[in-house]
Write an enzyme that holds these catalytic residues in place. Sequence first.
Site, mmCIF file in Angstrom:
data_model
loop_
_atom_site.group_PDB
_atom_site.id
_atom_site.type_symbol
_atom_site.label_atom_id
_atom_site.label_comp_id
_atom_site.label_asym_id
_atom_site.label_seq_id
_atom_site.Cartn_x
_atom_site.Cartn_y
_atom_site.Cartn_z
ATOM 1 N N GLU A 331 65.626 40.735 61.031
ATOM 2 C CA GLU A 331 66.206 41.842 61.718
ATOM 3 C C GLU A 331 67.435 41.473 62.441
ATOM 4 O O GLU A 331 68.274 42.092 62.903
ATOM 5 C CB GLU A 331 65.486 42.693 62.791
ATOM 6 C CG GLU A 331 64.366 43.609 62.121
ATOM 7 C CD GLU A 331 62.969 42.779 62.172
ATOM 8 O OE1 GLU A 331 62.997 41.660 61.793
ATOM 9 O OE2 GLU A 331 61.974 43.131 61.878
ATOM 10 N N LYS A 439 51.977 33.658 60.765
ATOM 11 C CA LYS A 439 53.128 33.349 59.980
ATOM 12 C C LYS A 439 52.459 32.108 59.355
ATOM 13 O O LYS A 439 52.174 31.062 60.137
ATOM 14 C CB LYS A 439 54.353 33.054 60.665
ATOM 15 C CG LYS A 439 55.402 32.965 59.908
ATOM 16 C CD LYS A 439 56.621 32.997 60.470
ATOM 17 C CE LYS A 439 58.016 33.783 59.727
ATOM 18 N NZ LYS A 439 59.247 33.374 60.374
HETATM 19 P P1 AMP Z 1 61.230 36.360 60.003
HETATM 20 O O1 AMP Z 1 61.758 37.801 60.244
HETATM 21 O O2 AMP Z 1 60.400 36.206 59.079
HETATM 22 O O3 AMP Z 1 62.385 35.533 60.213
HETATM 23 O O4 AMP Z 1 60.305 36.062 61.353
HETATM 24 C C1 AMP Z 1 61.080 36.223 62.593
HETATM 25 C C2 AMP Z 1 59.875 35.599 63.611
HETATM 26 O O5 AMP Z 1 59.286 34.348 63.104
HETATM 27 C C3 AMP Z 1 60.412 35.720 65.058
HETATM 28 O O6 AMP Z 1 59.982 36.980 65.577
HETATM 29 C C4 AMP Z 1 59.532 34.866 65.755
HETATM 30 O O7 AMP Z 1 58.079 35.340 65.799
HETATM 31 C C5 AMP Z 1 59.081 33.660 64.285
HETATM 32 N N1 AMP Z 1 60.001 32.683 64.506
HETATM 33 C C6 AMP Z 1 61.314 32.407 63.845
HETATM 34 N N2 AMP Z 1 61.800 31.086 64.373
HETATM 35 C C7 AMP Z 1 60.864 30.553 65.364
HETATM 36 C C8 AMP Z 1 60.896 29.420 65.925
HETATM 37 N N3 AMP Z 1 61.980 28.478 65.749
HETATM 38 N N4 AMP Z 1 59.817 29.383 66.927
HETATM 39 C C9 AMP Z 1 58.630 30.164 66.921
HETATM 40 N N5 AMP Z 1 58.798 31.064 66.121
HETATM 41 C C10 AMP Z 1 59.660 31.613 65.217
#
Ligand code: AMP
Length: 542
Positions: A331, A439
């Site tokens: 997003e 995840k």
């Molecule tokens: P996405 O939309 O698939 O990119 O996922 C985004 C989500 O992944 C975020 O809201 C976090 O919950 C998780 N996320 C992304 N980067 C990190 C990070 N460096 N450390 C922890 N969680 C992360």
Amino acid sequence: MYGLMQSQQLLISTLIEFAARHHGEGEIVSRRVEGDIHRTNYRQLAGRSRKVANALDTLGLAFSDRVATLAWNGYRHLELYFGVSGSGRVLHTLNPRLHPDQIVWICNHAEDQVLCFDMSFLPIVQAIHKRCTTIRHFIALCDADALPKDSGIPGLRSYEAWIASKPATYAWPDFDENSASSMCYTSGTTGNPKGALYSHRSTILHAFSSALPDALNMSARDAVLPVVPMFHVNAWGLPYSAAMTGAKLVFPGPAMDGKSIFDLIETEKVSFAAGVPTVWQMLLTHMQATGQRFTSLKRTVIGGSACPPAMVSAFNDTYGVEVLHAWGMTEMSPLGTVCTLKNKHLTLPKDAQLKVRLKQGRGIYGVDMKIVDGAGAEVPWDGVSYGDLLVKGPWVIAEYFKGEDQSPLVDGWFPTGDVATIDADGFMQITDRTKDVIKSGGEWISSIDVENIAMAHPAVAMAACIGIRHPKWDERPIIAVVKKPGVEVTREDILAFYDGKTAKWQVPDDVVFVESIPLGGTGKMQKTKLREQLRDYRLPTT
Ligand code: AMP
């Protein structure tokens, strides 16, 4: 009074024309699905992107029509990035790791008109094409002689044959920079996948900001390896920021094992790489086993999931590679924060510096953040108080595609579903997640979907899915099950029940039978309590 500057729309076509003119010899190297290494440069890539734009015109596509891709990282995919968006159509990158039923749902929701796919995904396309009701053209990203004769896909044509006779010149249209340029669906929310629809303006502003020195620090002297797939939020925008800076691009294709990535880094003198922790774990395991060292890699951006401390130390201390821990979301195009140190951190003792490096980082220009308590009041930036993390900015979504007017925003801010602290220097650290998703290896698993399948089993009274820490995949799902009274059912029966109902990697690793699942006052499952109850649980070691 208006400023007296020229008004030029921020369009994606300007990126490839800039790269062709100023960095024409800049290399683009791809490991192909065919297995070989392919070399091209920005000048040739621009010519072929223009051919793609001409070819799309001959299909009679309208402005904003969606052109979908099912493809690995490679030069043909990159040509589509520029040819599709530059000609005014919307590039829709599909995630091939999803279950075919989900891909069908997403294609139909997006109303894709064209699907371009790598030959490795032919079986998926053969399985779904009849159910993708809006797709009129299927294009295989291969040479004419590699096209199967009896694919069963009506009108299937080869990409190379399709663009071969088209002119390499094209007058890129000029239009409103707020027009849609690309889209990507996320399963990182509850319910059906949701579409983030990026604009030319948001994409270019994101590229500017992410290339800055305190963000990804990209330049024409870099050789950039996006291991993060081009179907994950446009490979974190790297194709655009690379074209903007003239950086060399190196694409891994489907080969993401440690050896293949290491070989590519060394032979192509990669200076900067980007990917999720799982990929880097495979690379580090390979290097530890072989005793090999990097000779060109200077920094690596690690995001998508939290970067483990051992990984930061291994890269920094053992291999002399700077880790840039980053955080973002589909997003958010996706970049929100990058962990680059300030002067004051450079003299800190090693342990204290590591603590800072493990944070998700500070906001890049363009992204504003705040953390709020349950009542919506801001909590202080003291590095201790935590709250729900909200963001806003020109590359943060305002609403989802066909979101039926239901704005996800709260007073103009986008709630990320992450819980975080922010310290006095502006470094954000994620401490928890409020969204009910898991995840695994950088891909989302909806715990609700996992529960719904278990609940459909005749012997199951109630089921709750939670994520358990995993050394390779970051998290893996398990399902806690309450059996119906007097019914016998085994772990294996329940796991077998998932066959064909979801992608294999979304099937829980284990079933734990419990007497009851803790419920709150409104009957909602209390997963924090369940996690607490299962805190001594260990995943099976297979
Ligand atoms: P996405 O939309 O698939 O990119 O996922 C985004 C989500 O992944 C975020 O809201 C976090 O919950 C998780 N996320 C992304 N980067 C990190 C990070 N460096 N450390 C922890 N969680 C992360």
